[in-house]
Design a protein around this motif. Structure first.
Motif, PDB file in Angstrom:
ATOM      1  N   LEU A   1       0.822  -1.209   0.000  1.00 35.19           N
ATOM      2  CA  LEU A   1       0.000   0.000   0.000  1.00 35.19           C
ATOM      3  C   LEU A   1       0.859   1.263   0.000  1.00 35.19           C
ATOM      4  CD1 LEU A   1      -2.804  -1.142   2.437  1.00 35.19           C
ATOM      5  CD2 LEU A   1      -3.005  -0.742  -0.021  1.00 35.19           C
ATOM      6  N   GLN A   2       1.913   1.253   0.787  1.00 42.16           N
ATOM      7  CA  GLN A   2       2.802   2.419   0.798  1.00 42.16           C
ATOM      8  C   GLN A   2       3.479   2.592  -0.556  1.00 42.16           C
ATOM      9  OE1 GLN A   2       4.928   3.265   4.579  1.00 42.16           O
ATOM     10  NE2 GLN A   2       3.975   1.354   5.267  1.00 42.16           N
ATOM     11  N   SER A   3       3.892   1.493  -1.169  1.00 43.49           N
ATOM     12  CA  SER A   3       4.499   1.560  -2.503  1.00 43.49           C
ATOM     13  C   SER A   3       3.510   2.081  -3.532  1.00 43.49           C
ATOM     14  CB  SER A   3       5.010   0.180  -2.938  1.00 43.49           C
ATOM     15  OG  SER A   3       6.088  -0.221  -2.153  1.00 43.49           O
ATOM     16  N   ARG A   4       2.271   1.623  -3.443  1.00 43.46           N
ATOM     17  CA  ARG A   4       1.253   2.068  -4.409  1.00 43.46           C
ATOM     18  C   ARG A   4       0.977   3.559  -4.245  1.00 43.46           C
ATOM     19  NH1 ARG A   4      -0.166   2.848  -9.033  1.00 43.46           N
ATOM     20  NH2 ARG A   4      -2.382   2.773  -9.565  1.00 43.46           N
ATOM     21  N   ALA A   5       0.936   4.058  -3.022  1.00 46.95           N
ATOM     22  CA  ALA A   5       0.734   5.497  -2.801  1.00 46.95           C
ATOM     23  C   ALA A   5       1.868   6.298  -3.439  1.00 46.95           C
ATOM     24  CB  ALA A   5       0.625   5.797  -1.312  1.00 46.95           C
ATOM     25  N   ILE A   6       3.080   5.811  -3.315  1.00 45.80           N
ATOM     26  CA  ILE A   6       4.235   6.483  -3.928  1.00 45.80           C
ATOM     27  C   ILE A   6       4.104   6.449  -5.451  1.00 45.80           C
ATOM     28  CG2 ILE A   6       6.736   6.334  -4.280  1.00 45.80           C
ATOM     29  CD1 ILE A   6       6.866   5.295  -1.328  1.00 45.80           C
ATOM     30  N   GLU A   7       3.703   5.298  -6.008  1.00 44.39           N
ATOM     31  CA  GLU A   7       3.495   5.187  -7.458  1.00 44.39           C
ATOM     32  C   GLU A   7       2.450   6.187  -7.950  1.00 44.39           C
ATOM     33  OE1 GLU A   7       2.353   1.154  -8.171  1.00 44.39           O
ATOM     34  OE2 GLU A   7       4.318   0.357  -7.619  1.00 44.39           O
ATOM     35  N   LEU A   8       1.457   6.478  -7.113  1.00 48.05           N
ATOM     36  CA  LEU A   8       0.406   7.443  -7.475  1.00 48.05           C
ATOM     37  C   LEU A   8       0.886   8.888  -7.329  1.00 48.05           C
ATOM     38  CD1 LEU A   8      -2.667   5.668  -5.832  1.00 48.05           C
ATOM     39  CD2 LEU A   8      -2.240   5.942  -8.284  1.00 48.05           C
ATOM     40  N   GLY A   9       2.122   9.063  -6.841  1.00 47.76           N
ATOM     41  CA  GLY A   9       2.703  10.400  -6.751  1.00 47.76           C
ATOM     42  C   GLY A   9       2.698  11.022  -5.372  1.00 47.76           C
ATOM     43  N   TYR A  10       2.336  10.267  -4.339  1.00 48.18           N
ATOM     44  CA  TYR A  10       2.248  10.813  -2.982  1.00 48.18           C
ATOM     45  C   TYR A  10       3.595  10.759  -2.263  1.00 48.18           C
ATOM     46  CZ  TYR A  10      -2.696  11.284  -3.573  1.00 48.18           C
ATOM     47  OH  TYR A  10      -3.920  11.689  -4.040  1.00 48.18           O
ATOM     48  N   ASP A  11       3.851  11.757  -1.458  1.00 45.79           N
ATOM     49  CA  ASP A  11       5.060  11.861  -0.655  1.00 45.79           C
ATOM     50  C   ASP A  11       4.892  10.966   0.571  1.00 45.79           C
ATOM     51  OD1 ASP A  11       7.092  12.577   1.120  1.00 45.79           O
ATOM     52  OD2 ASP A  11       6.873  14.724   0.776  1.00 45.79           O
ATOM     53  N   ALA A  12       5.647   9.879   0.602  1.00 43.94           N
ATOM     54  CA  ALA A  12       5.509   8.904   1.689  1.00 43.94           C
ATOM     55  C   ALA A  12       5.890   9.484   3.039  1.00 43.94           C
ATOM     56  CB  ALA A  12       6.351   7.667   1.398  1.00 43.94           C
ATOM     57  N   SER A  13       6.737  10.509   3.066  1.00 44.93           N
ATOM     58  CA  SER A  13       7.151  11.091   4.354  1.00 44.93           C
ATOM     59  C   SER A  13       6.003  11.795   5.062  1.00 44.93           C
ATOM     60  CB  SER A  13       8.328  12.045   4.165  1.00 44.93           C
ATOM     61  OG  SER A  13       7.917  13.241   3.530  1.00 44.93           O
ATOM     62  N   LEU A  14       4.923  12.118   4.344  1.00 50.28           N
ATOM     63  CA  LEU A  14       3.773  12.785   4.954  1.00 50.28           C
ATOM     64  C   LEU A  14       2.702  11.805   5.442  1.00 50.28           C
ATOM     65  CD1 LEU A  14       3.263  15.770   2.467  1.00 50.28           C
ATOM     66  CD2 LEU A  14       4.398  15.796   4.703  1.00 50.28           C
ATOM     67  N   ILE A  15       2.869  10.525   5.143  1.00 57.36           N
ATOM     68  CA  ILE A  15       1.864   9.538   5.548  1.00 57.36           C
ATOM     69  C   ILE A  15       1.993   9.255   7.031  1.00 57.36           C
ATOM     70  CG2 ILE A  15       1.026   7.175   5.289  1.00 57.36           C
ATOM     71  CD1 ILE A  15       2.025   7.287   2.368  1.00 57.36           C
ATOM     72  N   ARG A  16       0.889   9.446   7.738  1.00 61.23           N
ATOM     73  CA  ARG A  16       0.813   9.149   9.174  1.00 61.23           C
ATOM     74  C   ARG A  16       0.101   7.808   9.310  1.00 61.23           C
ATOM     75  NH1 ARG A  16      -2.532   8.484  13.438  1.00 61.23           N
ATOM     76  NH2 ARG A  16      -2.281   9.709  15.328  1.00 61.23           N
ATOM     77  N   LEU A  17       0.791   6.808   9.816  1.00 60.56           N
ATOM     78  CA  LEU A  17       0.170   5.497  10.001  1.00 60.56           C
ATOM     79  C   LEU A  17      -0.787   5.545  11.187  1.00 60.56           C
ATOM     80  CD1 LEU A  17       3.214   3.144   9.351  1.00 60.56           C
ATOM     81  CD2 LEU A  17       1.464   3.928   7.744  1.00 60.56           C
ATOM     82  N   THR A  18      -1.927   4.894  11.029  1.00 63.83           N
ATOM     83  CA  THR A  18      -2.980   4.910  12.030  1.00 63.83           C
ATOM     84  C   THR A  18      -2.853   3.699  12.948  1.00 63.83           C
ATOM     85  OG1 THR A  18      -4.399   5.973  10.411  1.00 63.83           O
ATOM     86  CG2 THR A  18      -5.489   5.050  12.339  1.00 63.83           C
ATOM     87  N   ARG A  19      -2.920   3.938  14.255  1.00 64.88           N
ATOM     88  CA  ARG A  19      -2.878   2.829  15.224  1.00 64.88           C
ATOM     89  C   ARG A  19      -4.292   2.308  15.477  1.00 64.88           C
ATOM     90  NH1 ARG A  19       0.583   5.992  19.664  1.00 64.88           N
ATOM     91  NH2 ARG A  19      -0.831   7.557  18.884  1.00 64.88           N
ATOM     92  N   HIS A  20      -4.395   1.003  15.578  1.00 65.73           N
ATOM     93  CA  HIS A  20      -5.688   0.366  15.892  1.00 65.73           C
ATOM     94  C   HIS A  20      -5.516  -0.519  17.108  1.00 65.73           C
ATOM     95  CE1 HIS A  20      -8.225   1.579  12.495  1.00 65.73           C
ATOM     96  NE2 HIS A  20      -7.112   1.576  11.801  1.00 65.73           N
TER      97      HIS A  20
END
Length: 190
Positions: free
Chosen positions: A171-190
């Motif tokens: 999922l993180q790789s796919r977000a990067i492929e879509l052009g998103y900056d991975a450093s801004l992704i905040r992982l959600t705790r459950h």
């Protein structure tokens, strides 16, 4: 008497218009200070089968935003209403997922000619301002990546609260492929 009623209706309509303009202004101001994580948001990759997209999603990660600030244990529930609109119920818990549950309920409408992949959202009455694009999803609908045209918002969703390490990396790789900056992704705790 009719003249008085017309004046009162006019005042109510004017007041409602001012409130709507103020709400949009506040939303734009809050939106303006957020970083742009994707300057070239792509069009959605696939058609969305609404009946398969409906149900409960767990947020795996997101771009931090004001309305989800410090939220964990985030879920989104989508259900179809009798009028064809989609009911959206978002919930989260603050304090690392241990605090009080915060719930927001809204509605969404599908944008014409979008393959059901572009929605307009409203959490504040009859006005549909927010864009929500399903940019990509698994063929079996066990994950989805959603965003909107400004590139300031991103949501990575799964059907399980805690996806496997393999799916998380995918999922993180796919977000990067879509052009998103991975450093801004905040992982959600459950």
């Amino acid at each position: 008497m009719a003249s008085h009623d017309n004046k009162q209706r006019y005042r109510l309509a004017w007041t409602a218009a001012l409130v709507a303009v103020a709400a949009v202004g506040l939303g734009v101001a809050a939106h303006a200070g957020m970083p742009i994580g994707n300057r070239n948001v792509p069009q959605p990759a696939k058609v969305v089968e609404l009946n398969r997209y409906l149900g409960t999603w767990y947020e795996f990660g997101r771009y931090e935003n004001l309305f989800e600030k410090n939220c964990d244990a985030v879920t989104a529930q989508y259900s179809l209403l009798d009028d064809g609109k989609i009911r959206v119920v978002n919930s989260c818990r603050r304090d690392g997922g241990k605090g009080e549950t915060k719930v927001s309920e809204g509605k969404a409408i599908v944008q014409p000619d979008s393959g059901n992949a572009k929605l307009k959202l409203s959490f504040f009455g009859p006005f549909y301002f927010g864009d929500y694009w399903v940019l990509d999803h698994a063929d079996d609908y066990n994950w989805a990546i959603a965003g909107e045209p400004s590139g300031k918002y991103l949501w990575i969703l799964t059907r399980e609260a805690v996806p496997s390490a393999e799916l998380a990396a995918q999922l993180q790789s796919r977000a990067i492929e879509l052009g998103y900056d991975a450093s801004l992704i905040r992982l959600t705790r459950h």
